[in-house]
Design a protein around this motif. Sequence first.
Motif, PDB file in Angstrom:
ATOM      1  N   VAL A  97       0.841  -1.193   0.000  1.00 48.46           N
ATOM      2  CA  VAL A  97       0.000   0.000   0.000  1.00 48.46           C
ATOM      3  C   VAL A  97       0.880   1.249   0.000  1.00 48.46           C
ATOM      4  O   VAL A  97       1.870   1.323   0.737  1.00 48.46           O
ATOM      5  N   ARG A  98       0.500   2.223  -0.834  1.00 48.67           N
ATOM      6  CA  ARG A  98       1.205   3.514  -0.810  1.00 48.67           C
ATOM      7  C   ARG A  98       0.848   4.229   0.479  1.00 48.67           C
ATOM      8  O   ARG A  98      -0.333   4.440   0.783  1.00 48.67           O
ATOM      9  N   LEU A  99       1.880   4.603   1.241  1.00 50.77           N
ATOM     10  CA  LEU A  99       1.659   5.190   2.553  1.00 50.77           C
ATOM     11  C   LEU A  99       1.292   6.666   2.432  1.00 50.77           C
ATOM     12  O   LEU A  99       1.815   7.387   1.583  1.00 50.77           O
ATOM     13  N   GLY A 100       0.396   7.091   3.319  1.00 53.86           N
ATOM     14  CA  GLY A 100      -0.091   8.462   3.303  1.00 53.86           C
ATOM     15  C   GLY A 100       0.830   9.400   4.053  1.00 53.86           C
ATOM     16  O   GLY A 100       1.913   9.015   4.520  1.00 53.86           O
ATOM     17  N   PRO A 101       0.398  10.654   4.193  1.00 52.46           N
ATOM     18  CA  PRO A 101       1.229  11.653   4.889  1.00 52.46           C
ATOM     19  C   PRO A 101       1.555  11.224   6.319  1.00 52.46           C
ATOM     20  O   PRO A 101       0.736  10.630   7.008  1.00 52.46           O
ATOM     21  N   LEU A 102       2.746  11.546   6.739  1.00 48.84           N
ATOM     22  CA  LEU A 102       3.207  11.233   8.090  1.00 48.84           C
ATOM     23  C   LEU A 102       2.467  12.097   9.101  1.00 48.84           C
ATOM     24  O   LEU A 102       2.258  13.294   8.877  1.00 48.84           O
ATOM     25  N   THR A 103       2.050  11.509  10.208  1.00 46.58           N
ATOM     26  CA  THR A 103       1.369  12.252  11.267  1.00 46.58           C
ATOM     27  C   THR A 103       2.366  12.652  12.342  1.00 46.58           C
ATOM     28  O   THR A 103       3.448  12.063  12.450  1.00 46.58           O
ATOM     29  N   PRO A 104       2.044  13.637  13.183  1.00 39.95           N
ATOM     30  CA  PRO A 104       2.941  13.999  14.286  1.00 39.95           C
ATOM     31  C   PRO A 104       3.251  12.821  15.206  1.00 39.95           C
ATOM     32  O   PRO A 104       4.392  12.678  15.674  1.00 39.95           O
ATOM     33  N   ALA A 105       2.257  11.974  15.457  1.00 35.77           N
ATOM     34  CA  ALA A 105       2.511  10.805  16.307  1.00 35.77           C
ATOM     35  C   ALA A 105       3.503   9.866  15.642  1.00 35.77           C
ATOM     36  O   ALA A 105       4.402   9.306  16.299  1.00 35.77           O
ATOM     37  N   ASP A 106       3.353   9.680  14.311  1.00 35.71           N
ATOM     38  CA  ASP A 106       4.309   8.847  13.579  1.00 35.71           C
ATOM     39  C   ASP A 106       5.712   9.435  13.665  1.00 35.71           C
ATOM     40  O   ASP A 106       6.693   8.711  13.875  1.00 35.71           O
ATOM     41  N   ASP A 132       9.907  13.686  25.974  1.00 37.41           N
ATOM     42  CA  ASP A 132      10.450  15.038  25.905  1.00 37.41           C
ATOM     43  C   ASP A 132      10.521  15.571  24.475  1.00 37.41           C
ATOM     44  O   ASP A 132      10.818  16.751  24.267  1.00 37.41           O
ATOM     45  N   ALA A 133      10.282  14.701  23.505  1.00 36.19           N
ATOM     46  CA  ALA A 133      10.369  15.141  22.106  1.00 36.19           C
ATOM     47  C   ALA A 133       9.205  16.068  21.770  1.00 36.19           C
ATOM     48  O   ALA A 133       8.072  15.837  22.184  1.00 36.19           O
ATOM     49  N   ARG A 134       9.505  17.123  21.019  1.00 33.31           N
ATOM     50  CA  ARG A 134       8.480  18.063  20.574  1.00 33.31           C
ATOM     51  C   ARG A 134       8.396  18.025  19.053  1.00 33.31           C
ATOM     52  O   ARG A 134       9.416  18.047  18.365  1.00 33.31           O
ATOM     53  N   VAL A 135       7.170  17.980  18.545  1.00 32.77           N
ATOM     54  CA  VAL A 135       6.933  17.907  17.100  1.00 32.77           C
ATOM     55  C   VAL A 135       6.277  19.206  16.640  1.00 32.77           C
ATOM     56  O   VAL A 135       5.298  19.667  17.241  1.00 32.77           O
ATOM     57  N   GLU A 136       6.843  19.781  15.572  1.00 28.97           N
ATOM     58  CA  GLU A 136       6.320  21.045  15.045  1.00 28.97           C
ATOM     59  C   GLU A 136       6.206  20.942  13.532  1.00 28.97           C
ATOM     60  O   GLU A 136       7.169  20.564  12.849  1.00 28.97           O
ATOM     61  N   PRO A 137       5.043  21.256  12.953  1.00 26.75           N
ATOM     62  CA  PRO A 137       4.916  21.252  11.491  1.00 26.75           C
ATOM     63  C   PRO A 137       5.667  22.443  10.888  1.00 26.75           C
ATOM     64  O   PRO A 137       5.564  23.571  11.378  1.00 26.75           O
ATOM     65  N   PHE A 155       7.330  19.478   6.260  1.00 28.63           N
ATOM     66  CA  PHE A 155       8.104  18.678   7.197  1.00 28.63           C
ATOM     67  C   PHE A 155       7.439  18.651   8.567  1.00 28.63           C
ATOM     68  O   PHE A 155       6.629  19.519   8.905  1.00 28.63           O
ATOM     69  N   LEU A 156       7.831  17.656   9.337  1.00 25.94           N
ATOM     70  CA  LEU A 156       7.567  17.635  10.775  1.00 25.94           C
ATOM     71  C   LEU A 156       8.922  17.691  11.467  1.00 25.94           C
ATOM     72  O   LEU A 156       9.754  16.791  11.303  1.00 25.94           O
ATOM     73  N   LYS A 157       9.156  18.788  12.176  1.00 27.66           N
ATOM     74  CA  LYS A 157      10.425  18.958  12.881  1.00 27.66           C
ATOM     75  C   LYS A 157      10.301  18.372  14.281  1.00 27.66           C
ATOM     76  O   LYS A 157       9.405  18.754  15.040  1.00 27.66           O
ATOM     77  N   VAL A 158      11.195  17.449  14.609  1.00 28.08           N
ATOM     78  CA  VAL A 158      11.156  16.771  15.899  1.00 28.08           C
ATOM     79  C   VAL A 158      12.377  17.197  16.707  1.00 28.08           C
ATOM     80  O   VAL A 158      13.518  16.902  16.328  1.00 28.08           O
ATOM     81  N   ALA A 159      12.146  17.923  17.787  1.00 25.25           N
ATOM     82  CA  ALA A 159      13.218  18.296  18.718  1.00 25.25           C
ATOM     83  C   ALA A 159      13.361  17.178  19.739  1.00 25.25           C
ATOM     84  O   ALA A 159      12.427  16.897  20.493  1.00 25.25           O
ATOM     85  N   LEU A 160      14.503  16.511  19.744  1.00 25.01           N
ATOM     86  CA  LEU A 160      14.667  15.311  20.571  1.00 25.01           C
ATOM     87  C   LEU A 160      14.801  15.619  22.053  1.00 25.01           C
ATOM     88  O   LEU A 160      14.587  14.742  22.887  1.00 25.01           O
ATOM     89  N   GLY A 161      15.195  16.838  22.393  1.00 22.16           N
ATOM     90  CA  GLY A 161      15.380  17.165  23.804  1.00 22.16           C
ATOM     91  C   GLY A 161      16.648  16.573  24.386  1.00 22.16           C
ATOM     92  O   GLY A 161      16.767  16.438  25.611  1.00 22.16           O
ATOM     93  N   ASP A 162      17.624  16.217  23.537  1.00 21.82           N
ATOM     94  CA  ASP A 162      18.889  15.650  24.024  1.00 21.82           C
ATOM     95  C   ASP A 162      19.874  16.780  24.339  1.00 21.82           C
ATOM     96  O   ASP A 162      19.622  17.948  24.005  1.00 21.82           O
ATOM     97  N   PRO A 163      21.001  16.488  24.980  1.00 19.86           N
ATOM     98  CA  PRO A 163      21.961  17.544  25.339  1.00 19.86           C
ATOM     99  C   PRO A 163      22.491  18.321  24.140  1.00 19.86           C
ATOM    100  O   PRO A 163      22.846  19.495  24.272  1.00 19.86           O
ATOM    101  N   ALA A 164      22.558  17.687  22.972  1.00 23.50           N
ATOM    102  CA  ALA A 164      23.075  18.376  21.784  1.00 23.50           C
ATOM    103  C   ALA A 164      22.038  19.274  21.135  1.00 23.50           C
ATOM    104  O   ALA A 164      22.370  20.028  20.218  1.00 23.50           O
ATOM    105  N   GLY A 165      20.799  19.220  21.600  1.00 22.90           N
ATOM    106  CA  GLY A 165      19.747  20.023  20.978  1.00 22.90           C
ATOM    107  C   GLY A 165      19.437  19.588  19.559  1.00 22.90           C
ATOM    108  O   GLY A 165      19.169  20.414  18.682  1.00 22.90           O
ATOM    109  N   SER A 215      10.139  14.291   6.308  1.00 28.38           N
ATOM    110  CA  SER A 215       9.232  14.668   5.233  1.00 28.38           C
ATOM    111  C   SER A 215       7.870  14.048   5.471  1.00 28.38           C
ATOM    112  O   SER A 215       7.754  12.833   5.659  1.00 28.38           O
ATOM    113  N   GLN A 216       6.827  14.867   5.464  1.00 29.29           N
ATOM    114  CA  GLN A 216       5.482  14.322   5.597  1.00 29.29           C
ATOM    115  C   GLN A 216       5.095  13.509   4.369  1.00 29.29           C
ATOM    116  O   GLN A 216       4.268  12.597   4.475  1.00 29.29           O
ATOM    117  N   ARG A 217       5.698  13.801   3.224  1.00 26.68           N
ATOM    118  CA  ARG A 217       5.374  13.062   2.007  1.00 26.68           C
ATOM    119  C   ARG A 217       5.963  11.660   2.013  1.00 26.68           C
ATOM    120  O   ARG A 217       5.325  10.707   1.574  1.00 26.68           O
TER     121      ARG A 217
END
Length: 486
Positions: free
Chosen positions: A115-124, A135-140, A158-168, A174-176
């Motif tokens: 199956v062709r996969l659809g757009p990525l969700t923030p939870a994905d 601690d991860a933060r997701v921002e479109p 895109f969905l930008k995921v800030a991992l919250g690790d020491p390196a920032g 890609s949502q596509r």
Amino acid sequence: MVSLSRPLGKAGRRWLLLFHRWAGIAAGLFFALWIGSGLVMLYVPFPTLTEAERLGRLVPIAWDRVTVSPDDALGAGGLGGVPVAFALEMQGAEPVYRIAGQDGARATVSARTGVRLGPLTPADARHLAADGAPDARVEPIDRDQWTVTTRYDPLRPFLKVALGDPAGTELYLSQRTGAVALDTTRFERGWNWVGAVTHWIYLTPLRARAELWRTVLLWLSGFAALGALSGGAIGIWRLRLRRRYAGGAVTPYRGLARWHHLLGLAGGFGLSVFIVSGWISMNPNRWFASTSPPAALRTAYAGSLPALALAPQRLRDFAVSNTRALRFAAIGGRWWIVAEAPDGPRTVGADGAATLDARTIAAAASGGFADGPLRSIRPLAVYDAYWYPHGTDPRPLPVLRLRFGDPAATWLHVDPRDGTILQRLDRSGRINRWMFDAAHRLDLPGLTGNRPLHDVAQWVLNLLAAGIAVTGIVAGWRRLRRIRSA
């Protein structure tokens, strides 16, 4: 004639002095910013996802979950034509085929369900990038400072995921496609604000409009180049080594102007070359061809292809130890399977028997040059004047250099391990190599690849240029204050 030429010469010198004075006041701050930011760029490049980083974030392929054939995946992707890129890899716990079409369109197909996969969700995205870390933060994000260029357009949004690790660390998925397209750290982002962003004037609202940005940089750097060249002309004109000025001085100036003149004599040539070559980097009048292979060449290199005709159970036979991706490459009308692992790729024919060699690569590449025969094939095991590393960008070795007899006298640099065309270098590109890379980056024989010596040369030339810029800025500021108070 003599009586006419003298006043004209005097008027010309006066206008030259006036132009340099006001050009320096207008562009002096840009000189200083370009010099300082260029030194930062020696050590901190603009953020990008390197091939090693991409493979490092992938897990080995779960072969027991692959139940869909490559041909069926191409059909499900629905992009049509020979794909520009086609690979099997893992997306979390799911094996997927990633497909890129000739028009830039992208598709991701599950290798488990077809199956062709659809757009990525923030939870994905949170699960894929941070394994569900709380601690991860997701921002479109559609476009920001680090994804501003057009090369990211096929992957937006895109969905930008800030991992919250020491390196920032921040990952851009890609949502596509669901793939990681970029990673940045706090260190990279911070230094790039005073490095590449400043040097290239990479402000998002401007850089997002590529042609406007290019036009602004062309005019700004062109004006700055004229300012630098006029200063060099004045510096030589006002220098006296024989009939010296009062007190035996070689310069008529005093105080800060004296330092500006002497520093200009010592470093003005380097500064002028730096600014002029920076203007050349914007490709005025489109003088220089792109080093990326054009679409027509890629199509000819791929050739007319049959179906892969590989059952999903057979794909594991092409793997090597710790395979992170299986890439399907079209070269010379045949499919080749590239097993990608951290220690390098291995390529075999889709029939499992053929081995990719220089003759096969040359025959495939020759299909793109109907107007010029192949002149030579040369394997390069060491760097030379036209294939060399730059800073933190080590180019692979060995490579094949293919030279063609077409009107543009094209050279191709090809990775013999997997047949990837790494660079197209025609006559204009080889000229640009000396007018920009050599002049602006100091990619010169004897310096390229010798990092300590290269950096010392950069620092010496840039510090001299900085002295010219700073003394000019201070002198200009003082003049403006006098004008304002008059």
